[in-house]
Design an enzyme around this catalytic site. Structure first.
Site, mmCIF file in Angstrom:
data_model
loop_
_atom_site.group_PDB
_atom_site.id
_atom_site.type_symbol
_atom_site.label_atom_id
_atom_site.label_comp_id
_atom_site.label_asym_id
_atom_site.label_seq_id
_atom_site.Cartn_x
_atom_site.Cartn_y
_atom_site.Cartn_z
ATOM 1 N N CYS A 1 -82.750 -51.355 -11.093
ATOM 2 C CA CYS A 1 -83.207 -50.638 -9.894
ATOM 3 C C CYS A 1 -82.081 -49.970 -9.111
ATOM 4 C CB CYS A 1 -83.953 -51.600 -8.960
ATOM 5 S SG CYS A 1 -85.286 -52.486 -9.761
ATOM 6 N N HIS B 1 -90.921 -45.659 -6.441
ATOM 7 C CA HIS B 1 -89.643 -46.258 -6.823
ATOM 8 C C HIS B 1 -89.293 -45.906 -8.272
ATOM 9 C CE1 HIS B 1 -86.419 -48.952 -7.489
ATOM 10 N NE2 HIS B 1 -87.092 -50.090 -7.671
ATOM 11 N N CYS C 1 -82.609 -54.749 -4.087
ATOM 12 C CA CYS C 1 -82.661 -55.862 -5.027
ATOM 13 C C CYS C 1 -82.671 -55.267 -6.426
ATOM 14 C CB CYS C 1 -83.873 -56.745 -4.785
ATOM 15 S SG CYS C 1 -85.468 -55.930 -5.024
ATOM 16 N N GLY D 1 -83.519 -56.017 -10.607
ATOM 17 C CA GLY D 1 -84.110 -56.852 -11.623
ATOM 18 C C GLY D 1 -83.051 -57.565 -12.453
#
Length: 432
Positions: free
Chosen positions: A90, A383, A413, A415
């Site tokens: 991400c 996203h 955050c 993954g």
């Protein structure tokens, strides 16, 4: 060793387009070219004068290997301009900017085109292992008799595809989807379903307001070969209400869960690119300056609680810069899930948690709601995993500028159990 200052001079992004029932019209490289073409066209230097191109992308298509190089050449940067692709799930777009930051600060580069792109709607369907084994046997057969025997071994279930997108949004080590990790955080920090849905509603309200007031940073229209024009982030819903959100059923834990499609980020296609420059380049080309990148911090966390990554990376970032929470004027925390953002905010307000896990003497404290994701976030905008890290930094730079504010932190955050945070400053009297 003295490091060079690194400036964000400009940026552009495509509309973020929600994945529908079929692959989107634009490939990941198409999207990056749309944003990059507009961005480069308004610069006083030629594309060939760029030092390098760095892009984040998690799922490029089969014909987009080292997609940064593909985009660089399509944009006319020329054969002599090197390019490379980075992948940090991400935060791939933020990683691209951090890599550019390091190259400029060390003096290796002076002008870098960096950011991220993703066409999540085009994530491939893969053969399962049974089909792969069957095909391997078929290709290995050396005569007609052997081939026929292999053909007769075929079973219809071999055709069941492996959905690459679902694989990518799952952690293979803890065998959990990203949504399940958000459920973990909701349980641990006692995040209520009503709080999640209210947060999601606010994301849409703020994003719609930002669109109406033309506050979304440099969104470039995308034109398809069929004559369609995409001007806006099409996941933003002006008709979203709290009752509608509360009526949605949980999707990751159908019995006890609270995370729904409505309070989660959207699967989306999009690109966001920024131009970064050294002070030397700023003066040489008399470039306007949006912001200065001060520092970046990365952190690792338990993959089962991957959403807490921003808590760790941001706390470490501020500590390294001798800053307090009160020194930050605006915040961008990527809205992977409402539960995840709220859990980060609750963790920072928990004195015991901050002492035990963050090494602080007291609670980090509460972030002012009016200074967090003020133009909406990924729940409304979407996203595209390779691009979001670049989008939130670009948007934050414009937020600081229009509010005459000094410092901002953008954080995500990641993954697999990581967090990334970047500190930028609004600067003036630089260059032309």
């Amino acid at each position: 060793m003295t490091k060079n200052h690194v400036y964000i001079i400009d940026g552009a992004r495509t509309p973020f387009l929600k994945a529908k029932e079929k692959p989107g019209y634009f490939s990941a490289s198409d999207l990056a070219v749309i944003a990059g073409r507009e961005l480069l066209a308004r610069q006083p230097f030629a594309a060939s004068e760029i030092s390098e191109v760095i892009l984040g992308c998690v799922m490029p298509s089969a014909d987009e290997a080292n997609i940064a190089r593909v985009v660089s050449l399509r944009l006319g940067c020329g054969k002599a301009v090197p390019a490379f692709t980075v992948q940090r799930n991400c935060a791939s777009g933020m990683q691209a900017l951090d890599s550019a930051f390091e190259d400029i600060s060390s003096g290796r580069a002076h002008l870098v085109l960096a950011g991220g792109t993703e066409a999540m709607s085009r994530a491939p369907l893969l053969f399962n292992q049974s089909m792969v084994n069957w095909l391997s046997g078929l290709w290995a057969a050396k005569n007609v008799k052997t081939k026929v025997k292999q053909v007769l071994k075929f079973r219809p279930y071999y055709l069941a595809p492996v959905v690459a997108l679902l694989k990518g949004l799952s952690d293979p080590l803890v065998n959990m989807s990203m949504g399940q990790t958000a459920e973990n955080l909701a349980y641990r920090f006692k995040v209520l379903r009503q709080q999640m849905d209210q947060f999601a509603l606010e994301s849409h309200v703020r994003a719609m307001k930002a669109r109406e007031e033309h506050l979304l940073a440099n969104v470039v229209p995308a034109y398809s070969g069929m004559g369609d024009c995409y001007e806006f982030d099409d996941g933003v819903r002006s008709d979203t209400t709290l009752p509608k959100l509360t009526s949605l059923r949980p999707i990751f834990d159908k019995t006890f869960g609270m995370v729904t499609a409505g309070n989660s980020s959207q699967v989306t296609d999009g690109a966001a690119l920024l131009l970064l420059a050294s002070e030397e380049a700023v003066k040489k080309y008399k470039l306007p300056v949006l912001a200065r990148i001060v520092a970046t911090e990365w952190a690792g966390v338990d993959p089962e609680e991957m959403g807490l990554g921003p808590v760790y990376s941001t706390t470490a970032l501020l500590k390294s810069q001798n800053l307090r929470r009160e020194d930050i004027d605006y915040w961008e925390i990527n809205e992977a899930f409402a539960a995840q953002v709220l859990a980060c905010l609750f963790a920072w307000q928990d004195a015991d948690y901050c002492k035990k896990y963050l090494g602080l003497d007291q609670a980090f404290g509460a972030i002012d709601w009016q200074r967090l994701n003020v133009d909406g976030g990924a729940i409304a905008l979407g996203h595209p995993v390779g691009a979001t890290g670049a989008r939130i930094i670009l948007q934050l730079a414009y937020i600081l500028k229009r509010n005459h504010a000094k410092r901002g932190v953008a954080t995500l955050c990641i993954g697999g159990g990581q967090g990334g945070s970047m500190l930028i400053e609004n600067v003036s009297n630089v260059g032309g």
